[in-house]
Design a protein around this motif. Sequence first.
Motif, mmCIF file in Angstrom:
data_model
loop_
_atom_site.group_PDB
_atom_site.id
_atom_site.type_symbol
_atom_site.label_atom_id
_atom_site.label_comp_id
_atom_site.label_asym_id
_atom_site.label_seq_id
_atom_site.Cartn_x
_atom_site.Cartn_y
_atom_site.Cartn_z
ATOM 1 N N GLU A 225 -22.670 -9.896 22.210
ATOM 2 C CA GLU A 225 -21.267 -10.339 22.174
ATOM 3 C C GLU A 225 -21.121 -11.789 22.630
ATOM 4 O O GLU A 225 -20.231 -12.498 22.168
ATOM 5 C CB GLU A 225 -20.375 -9.422 23.030
ATOM 6 N N SER A 226 -22.010 -12.234 23.526
ATOM 7 C CA SER A 226 -21.878 -13.612 24.007
ATOM 8 C C SER A 226 -22.491 -14.602 23.024
ATOM 9 O O SER A 226 -22.529 -15.797 23.275
ATOM 10 C CB SER A 226 -22.538 -13.742 25.380
ATOM 11 N N SER A 264 -18.586 -7.106 13.555
ATOM 12 C CA SER A 264 -18.742 -8.314 14.389
ATOM 13 C C SER A 264 -18.022 -9.521 13.796
ATOM 14 O O SER A 264 -17.769 -10.500 14.500
ATOM 15 C CB SER A 264 -20.228 -8.629 14.568
ATOM 16 N N GLU A 265 -17.646 -9.429 12.492
ATOM 17 C CA GLU A 265 -16.941 -10.552 11.877
ATOM 18 C C GLU A 265 -15.564 -10.778 12.490
ATOM 19 O O GLU A 265 -14.956 -11.818 12.291
ATOM 20 C CB GLU A 265 -16.766 -10.304 10.371
ATOM 21 N N PHE A 266 -15.071 -9.775 13.223
ATOM 22 C CA PHE A 266 -13.693 -9.871 13.716
ATOM 23 C C PHE A 266 -13.584 -10.312 15.165
ATOM 24 O O PHE A 266 -12.494 -10.381 15.713
ATOM 25 C CB PHE A 266 -12.968 -8.544 13.482
ATOM 26 N N LEU A 267 -14.741 -10.612 15.774
ATOM 27 C CA LEU A 267 -14.717 -11.051 17.179
ATOM 28 C C LEU A 267 -13.819 -12.264 17.374
ATOM 29 O O LEU A 267 -13.076 -12.347 18.349
ATOM 30 C CB LEU A 267 -16.144 -11.393 17.648
ATOM 31 N N ASP A 268 -13.855 -13.179 16.409
ATOM 32 C CA ASP A 268 -13.088 -14.416 16.548
ATOM 33 C C ASP A 268 -11.585 -14.202 16.412
ATOM 34 O O ASP A 268 -10.794 -15.055 16.822
ATOM 35 C CB ASP A 268 -13.529 -15.439 15.486
ATOM 36 N N ASP A 269 -11.177 -13.102 15.819
ATOM 37 C CA ASP A 269 -9.747 -12.865 15.586
ATOM 38 C C ASP A 269 -9.056 -12.232 16.785
ATOM 39 O O ASP A 269 -7.823 -12.162 16.837
ATOM 40 C CB ASP A 269 -9.548 -11.927 14.381
ATOM 41 N N ILE A 270 -9.875 -11.744 17.729
ATOM 42 C CA ILE A 270 -9.310 -10.916 18.784
ATOM 43 C C ILE A 270 -8.347 -11.666 19.708
ATOM 44 O O ILE A 270 -7.271 -11.161 20.027
ATOM 45 C CB ILE A 270 -10.454 -10.256 19.574
ATOM 46 N N ALA A 283 1.675 -6.595 25.911
ATOM 47 C CA ALA A 283 0.342 -6.571 26.497
ATOM 48 C C ALA A 283 0.418 -7.048 27.935
ATOM 49 O O ALA A 283 0.975 -8.098 28.207
ATOM 50 C CB ALA A 283 -0.606 -7.456 25.697
ATOM 51 N N GLU A 284 -0.099 -6.263 28.857
ATOM 52 C CA GLU A 284 -0.063 -6.649 30.262
ATOM 53 C C GLU A 284 -1.472 -6.842 30.763
ATOM 54 O O GLU A 284 -2.407 -6.262 30.238
ATOM 55 C CB GLU A 284 0.626 -5.564 31.098
ATOM 56 N N SER A 285 -1.588 -7.644 31.783
ATOM 57 C CA SER A 285 -2.915 -7.930 32.282
ATOM 58 C C SER A 285 -3.039 -7.539 33.753
ATOM 59 O O SER A 285 -2.178 -7.845 34.544
ATOM 60 C CB SER A 285 -3.211 -9.421 32.095
ATOM 61 N N ASP A 286 -4.053 -6.837 34.072
ATOM 62 C CA ASP A 286 -4.405 -6.618 35.471
ATOM 63 C C ASP A 286 -5.916 -6.492 35.535
ATOM 64 O O ASP A 286 -6.482 -5.480 35.886
ATOM 65 C CB ASP A 286 -3.698 -5.390 36.055
ATOM 66 N N GLY A 287 -6.532 -7.575 35.095
ATOM 67 C CA GLY A 287 -7.979 -7.521 34.935
ATOM 68 C C GLY A 287 -8.272 -7.232 33.478
ATOM 69 O O GLY A 287 -8.703 -8.102 32.736
ATOM 70 N N SER A 288 -7.936 -6.027 33.054
ATOM 71 C CA SER A 288 -8.076 -5.705 31.641
ATOM 72 C C SER A 288 -6.737 -5.954 30.948
ATOM 73 O O SER A 288 -5.723 -6.172 31.597
ATOM 74 C CB SER A 288 -8.476 -4.245 31.473
ATOM 75 N N ASP A 308 -14.016 -7.314 32.082
ATOM 76 C CA ASP A 308 -15.070 -8.349 32.057
ATOM 77 C C ASP A 308 -14.896 -9.285 30.857
ATOM 78 O O ASP A 308 -15.743 -10.124 30.584
ATOM 79 C CB ASP A 308 -16.461 -7.687 32.038
ATOM 80 N N GLY A 309 -13.783 -9.129 30.139
ATOM 81 C CA GLY A 309 -13.468 -10.061 29.060
ATOM 82 C C GLY A 309 -14.046 -9.680 27.710
ATOM 83 O O GLY A 309 -13.704 -10.278 26.692
ATOM 84 N N THR A 310 -14.905 -8.650 27.675
ATOM 85 C CA THR A 310 -15.502 -8.295 26.383
ATOM 86 C C THR A 310 -14.517 -7.460 25.559
ATOM 87 O O THR A 310 -13.576 -6.877 26.080
ATOM 88 C CB THR A 310 -16.816 -7.509 26.568
ATOM 89 N N SER A 311 -14.788 -7.402 24.272
ATOM 90 C CA SER A 311 -13.866 -6.720 23.360
ATOM 91 C C SER A 311 -14.192 -5.232 23.286
ATOM 92 O O SER A 311 -15.280 -4.797 23.645
ATOM 93 C CB SER A 311 -13.978 -7.331 21.970
ATOM 94 N N VAL A 312 -13.225 -4.474 22.842
ATOM 95 C CA VAL A 312 -13.453 -3.046 22.642
ATOM 96 C C VAL A 312 -13.339 -2.728 21.146
ATOM 97 O O VAL A 312 -12.757 -3.483 20.375
ATOM 98 C CB VAL A 312 -12.443 -2.175 23.433
ATOM 99 N N TYR A 313 -13.864 -1.570 20.793
ATOM 100 C CA TYR A 313 -13.887 -1.137 19.399
ATOM 101 C C TYR A 313 -12.491 -1.143 18.786
ATOM 102 O O TYR A 313 -12.280 -1.642 17.673
ATOM 103 C CB TYR A 313 -14.497 0.275 19.328
ATOM 104 N N ALA A 314 -11.530 -0.593 19.525
ATOM 105 C CA ALA A 314 -10.179 -0.451 18.988
ATOM 106 C C ALA A 314 -9.607 -1.798 18.554
ATOM 107 O O ALA A 314 -8.976 -1.903 17.498
ATOM 108 C CB ALA A 314 -9.271 0.208 20.016
#
Length: 566
Positions: A225-226, A264-270, A283-288, A308-314
Motif C-alpha cells: 500500500e505504501s 489497487s487502481e483506486f487507491l488514488d481516488d480514496i 465523515a467523522e474522525s477520531d483516529g479512523s 493508521d491511515g491505510t485504506s479499507v476494502y469498502a
Amino acid sequence: MRSTSTDGDAMFLTFREHVKKLLTEALGQCEYPSSDLALTVKPGYADLTSLIAFKLAPVLKLAPQEIARNVTQHLGSDELVARAEASGPYVNFFVSDDYLRRTLSAVLEEDQNYGRVDAEGVVILEHTSANPNGPLHIGHVRNSVIGDTLARCLRQAGYRVETQYYVNNMGRQIALVVWGIMNFELNGQRKSDHATADIYVKANADVEVHPTKLGEIRQLMQRFESGDRDVACLFKDAVEFCLRGINQTLKSLHVSHDRYVWESEFLDDIDGIIDELKSHGVAESDGSTHVDLSSFGIGKDLVVRRSDGTSVYATRDIAYHVWKAGRCNRMIDVLGADHKLNALQVGKVLELLSINAPEVVFFEFVSLPEGSMSTRRGHFVSADEVLEKVTEKAYDEVDKRRPTLSEQEKRAIAQAVGIGATRYDLLKVSTDKPMVFDWTEALDFERQGGPFLQYAHARASNILKKTTFDYQYEPELLTDEYEIKLIKLCAQFPAVIEDVTVNLSVSVLASYARELAEAFNQFYRFMPVLSAEPEMRSARLALVTCARVVLRNVLNCLGIEPVDSM
RNA sequence: GGGCUCGUAGCCUAGUCAGGAUAGGGCACCGGCCUCCUAAGCCGGCGGUCGAGGGUUCAAAUCCCUCCGGGUCCGCCA
C-alpha cells in the motif's frame, strides 16, 4: 418475406399494447372510471386476461361478472386482437391470425437479432470477481453463469454491455499467496490457479501453527500500500498467474469479461472520496474515519480509513463504483448473498455522494453435502473437476447413441452438452435458493435440462439440413394446436428478454427455454414436415426455421451451445 | 441476541416483488409409443394440510403478525 409491422417485432408486447388501448376505449364507452387494467397471462384460458372487473367491482358496486360482460360488449378488435370474451369475471383476449403470421415473419426477418426490445444505453455488469487465490469452485460458477447470462440477455435486448471482473489484488488473502510463493515451492506442472490454491492452503496452515509469521504478512500488505515497487510486482505476478487459470476455466464455460479492473487502481481516488464525504458532513474522525449510516437503518458506522491511515476494502469498492457510475446508464453487480450488508453500505455511501446505488443480483451459496466450501481449507469442488467429469459423462452418452460419429464430433458434442447441462442446472434455480452440489445429480442429465434444449435445436437443424427452404410459405395453413402453441411461444421471446432485463432474473429464461423446447418436441412428434404435402411442407418448414432461430437465440442467451447434431 | 433470507408431493424445483379461474415442471415409480424428419424424445398414470398458527380481503402459495426449522451477515478482514 418482409414484415410490414410498424409496431416493432416484439409481437406479444405489441399485442399487449393493443389490448390496453382497446380496453381503455371500452372503459370510456361504458363510462367506467379508468383503473389498473390488471393484465395477466394465464395459459389455458386465453392469450391475455384482464382482472379489471374485480378492481372496479367495489367502486361501481356491481358484480364483477356484470362488469366483465359490459366491458366485453364494448370491446372492439383490431389486426392483432381477434376477439375478447367474458368468462365469468374475467375478460379474456385472443390473438388474431395476423398476430401469428407477423410473428413468423418477424422471427425470419430479425433472425439473430430477434428478441431485441427498445433497450438503449450502456450497462456495466460486474460478476465473478473471485479472489485470485485458487481455482473457481462451483459456487463461483453460479455467480459467473448468472452474470454471463444476464449480460447476454441485456445485449440481446439492445444494451451495450461491458462485463467486468473486479480483481481483489491487495488483501490479506493475496498477501498470503505471495508469502506462500516466497516460502514454498510452486508446482509448475499444475494448472496455475490450482497451484496457487496449493500454496494458499499451505500458507494458511503454516500461519495457523506459527502465528508469529503473521507479522510478515502484515508487512507485505503495508509495503504494497505504501507503494513499494518490488512488492507490487510480486503481488501483480501472483495475481496474474492465478488469473490465467481462472480465465481458462471461464472460457470453457463460455464466460468472458470485457475488462479486468484491479482494486489497487483506486487507491488514488480514496482521498477525494473521503473529502467529499466530509463536505457532506457525514465523515467523522477520531483516529479512523467512519461514516454514520444510522439514518439508513444501519446501526454500525462504516470505517472508510483505518487509524493508521491505510485504506479499507469498502472504500476501494466505493471508489470503483464511483468510477463505474460515471461510465454507464445501468450499473449491475452479481454478488453472493453474504455480501448483502456490504452492498447496502456501499449503496448508501454512494447515495450520500449523489450517485445511484448499483442494481445488485444476489445469489445464495452452493454448498457441499458435508458443508460449506472453503478455499482456505481446500474444501471445495473445483469448476474444472465438474466440467471434466460432466464432459466425460456426456461423451459416454454420445458414444452410446451415435457410435458412428467421428471421435472429433463426439468430443465436440460431449463438450457442448456437458457445459450446457452444468450451466442450465445453475440457472434454472431461483437465485435466492441455496443449492447443495451433488455429484450424482450433476452427472445425471435431467430430462428437461440443458441437453433437452439442445436436442430440440438439433432436431430442427436436422430437418432443415435435409432440404432447402425458399421462404415461400402460406402461414394460414398452420392451424394445428401444436403449431399454434409453438408460434405463440416464439412470439413470447422478446417479452421474456424484457422481463429478464428488467427484473434481472435468469430463471424465467430457463423456464421459457424449457417450454419452447417442449413445444418443439411435441410439434416434431405429431407434425410431419418433410413428408407433408408441398404447401404444408413449406409452411411447416417456415415454422421449423422460426423455432430454430428462437431456440438458438435462447440457447445463446443461456450461454449453451446450439448444436446441430447430438 | 439482532438484520436479511429460504421452507411448495419420497427427493429437487417454477410460481411469491405487482393477491384472482384446475398450484406448473423434473427425478423416482407404474403403463403405452421407434416399418414414421435422431426415443438425450412423445403420450398417459400415481403422488400436494404450498413449514405451523392467526389476521387482512369478495379472493392468499402470494400481503401482515407470531412461532418452528435451515442458510447467511453483524471486523480499523477482504
